[in-house]
Design a protein around this motif. Sequence first.
Motif, PDB file in Angstrom:
ATOM      1  N   ASN A 120       0.962  -1.313   0.089  1.00  0.00           N
ATOM      2  CA  ASN A 120       0.234   0.589   0.184  1.00  0.00           C
ATOM      3  C   ASN A 120       1.200   1.193   0.437  1.00  0.00           C
ATOM      4  N   ARG A 168       2.689   1.312  -3.690  1.00  0.00           N
ATOM      5  CA  ARG A 168       1.854   1.905  -4.600  1.00  0.00           C
ATOM      6  C   ARG A 168       1.511   3.553  -4.345  1.00  0.00           C
ATOM      7  N   ASN A 184       4.347   5.607  -5.839  1.00  0.00           N
ATOM      8  CA  ASN A 184       4.121   4.900  -7.288  1.00  0.00           C
ATOM      9  C   ASN A 184       5.800   4.174  -7.719  1.00  0.00           C
ATOM     10  N   SER A 191       6.872  -0.223  -7.328  1.00  0.00           N
ATOM     11  CA  SER A 191       6.723  -1.150  -8.202  1.00  0.00           C
ATOM     12  C   SER A 191       7.001  -2.720  -7.460  1.00  0.00           C
TER      13      SER A 191
END
Length: 166
Positions: A119, A122, A125, A127
Amino acid sequence: MKRRTEMNLDYKEREPMKVINYFESDKQEHWLEEIRRCDWGAGQFLHDLLKQGKLQEYVGDNVKVLMLVEGDELISFCTYAEKDDIQPTDLTPWIGFVYTFPQRRGQRCVGKLFDEIANIARSENISQAYISTNHVGLYEKYGCEFYQMMNDIGGEPSRVYIKRFE
């Protein structure tokens, strides 16, 4: 029929498990003592770095110490940071100091920490993250893939895994 609390006055509902960040807690001294209870050398090292205020120096300023807790009981913990024990490297971020207390092993507690890291990643940003370990078969259960062998800061070979956040 009597309710549980009437049958046993000492009965206490268990608080739900939740993930908290050590640095955002108002009970840091308590959590520091809980970390100190762990029977793993790296966990003791984490305790010492936290106590001395040197963790950021070791793994980066934006480190998070994530802890899976149930009430005042520490169940599992890990760090999410820019660096770990594989240095120098351009790989970042790292999941490190992963530990679950023995009485809670086999309950997929690390998975709850990894969900929280996913969480956070993400939202930034990001990955993927890396994990340095000598364990084989542990991190694969959580969707991690072997990336490559690399030397740690002590010059010892370490397995590096990648955890992708999709």
